[in-house]
Design an enzyme around this catalytic site. Structure first.
Site, short mmCIF file in Angstrom:
data_model
loop_
_atom_site.label_atom_id
_atom_site.label_comp_id
_atom_site.label_asym_id
_atom_site.label_seq_id
_atom_site.Cartn_x
_atom_site.Cartn_y
_atom_site.Cartn_z
N GLU A 12 -2.20 11.32 3.36
CA GLU A 12 -3.26 11.14 4.35
C GLU A 12 -3.25 12.35 5.28
O GLU A 12 -2.19 12.91 5.58
CB GLU A 12 -3.05 9.87 5.17
N GLU A 32 0.85 -1.20 0.00
CA GLU A 32 0.00 0.00 0.00
C GLU A 32 0.88 1.24 0.00
O GLU A 32 1.83 1.32 0.79
CB GLU A 32 -0.92 0.00 1.23
#
Length: 353
Positions: free
Chosen positions: A246, A241
């Site tokens: 974020e 990932e």
């Protein structure tokens, strides 16, 4: 005794020509061997402000040597031969890269060699993008929706229900808008949107730029990220990932870049962060530069994290994109009780070679 003398005479007669041949050969090779090898390079477009060239990747070589009849350049795995010593080569690897060039001057089998180090900039070429210029739903040739609450709140105890409604996901005025809303919906207290390019587009290596303005409010958790194409067979985190960006509303203006893979996932992921300003009132460009050696994370071209990639890691296969805004969960934290709604706005997603 006569036999011994005869043998010695024969041996002497045999050796004399060999010694003479070897000596003559040495004299000839000394005369034929090139000398004074000089290599001049011109990186096209090089200036004080463009120290590695204009982005074309073109480098001109002028090679000379005394007594040379031909020249060879070894650039990576490519060998270039020239009789004039004048060679033009175009480097294709995007970005700024340093190369060691091996140069040889020949005369028959005799040669001399040297090396030249060059740092060359190549402007990346756009290979895929979504500019979100057509109002309505996201382009269904590029994106699909992931809906519902997922397993265990998408594995993170998230609170939202992802829908395909225009209230949660739409393209409007050149922007993708993913809106998180406080509302009761199918047993969840919030709704939001999550779109993916899975089975429609994926990429292995390159420069990726995503220009976005982030939602505001405690509990919001927008993410611009990627998963390995083999997630269905390998599972997570074996698929890998890459979290390009974020942000959590409970820690305003702190941008995270993170990688998850076996042994380094969840709270043990490899990650770094940078504090910037105005994430919710201004657009910023969130980027990675990804190849077989490293993954570099940027905000507005400011490097804040470098991860060393390698052949034993899952980051050497195609990955697809995910754009979403979660609410709460393990990373998003507590939701502000006064939260009503907020929107993640994405201006573009661009992939360069």
């Amino acid at each position: 005794m006569k036999k011994v003398k005869l043998i010695l005479v024969i041996v002497f007669c045999v050796l004399i020509p060999l010694i003479s041949c070897s000596s003559d050969s040495g004299d000839n090779s000394s005369n034929n061997k090139p000398s004074n090898l000089v290599v001049n390079t011109e990186i096209v477009g090089l200036t004080a402000s463009l120290p590695n060239g204009d982005g074309s990747g073109v480098v001109n070589f002028i090679i000379s040597a005394d007594n040379a009849t031909s020249y060879k350049l070894l650039i990576g795995t490519e060998t270039i031969t020239s009789t004039s010593g004048i060679v033009s080569h175009t480097f294709n690897q995007s970005g700024t890269n340093t190369y060691t060039i091996y140069v040889s001057a020949y005369n028959g089998n005799e040669f001399i060699s040297t090396t030249v180090n060059l740092t060359v900039y190549v402007t990346p070429s756009l290979v895929w993008s979504d500019e979100f210029n057509v109002n309505g739903s996201p382009d269904n040739t590029k994106w699909s929706y992931e809906t519902g609450t997922g397993s265990g709140g998408w594995g993170n105890n998230e609170l939202q229900y992802y829908t395909n409604r225009p209230e949660n996901v739409k393209v409007e005025n050149g922007l993708l808008k993913i809106t998180a809303i406080k509302e009761n919906y199918s047993g969840s207290a919030y709704t939001s949107g999550r779109i993916v390019t899975k089975d429609k587009y994926s990429v292995k290596y390159g420069r990726i730029d995503i220009r976005a303005k982030l939602p505001i409010g405690g509990g919001t958790w927008p993410a611009l990220w990627m998963l390995g194409n083999n997630i269905s067979s390998a599972g997570w985190p074996a698929c890998g990932e890459i979290d390009i960006m974020e942000h959590v509303g409970n820690d305003l203006n702190r941008i995270h870049g993170t990688l998850h893979y076996p042994g380094h996932s969840g709270g043990n992921a490899d990650s770094s962060s940078i504090l910037i300003s105005n994430v919710s009132s201004e657009f910023h460009v969130y980027s990675i530069d990804w190849n077989a050696s490293f993954i570099k994370f940027y905000v507005d071209n400011q490097l804040f994290y470098t991860f060393n990639n390698g052949g034993n890691l899952p980051f050497n296969q195609p990955f697809f994109f995910i754009l979403n805004c979660a609410m709460g969960g393990n990373f998003g934290g507590s939701v502000d009780p006064n939260f009503v709604s907020s929107t993640l706005e994405v201006d573009y997603v661009r992939v360069y070679n």
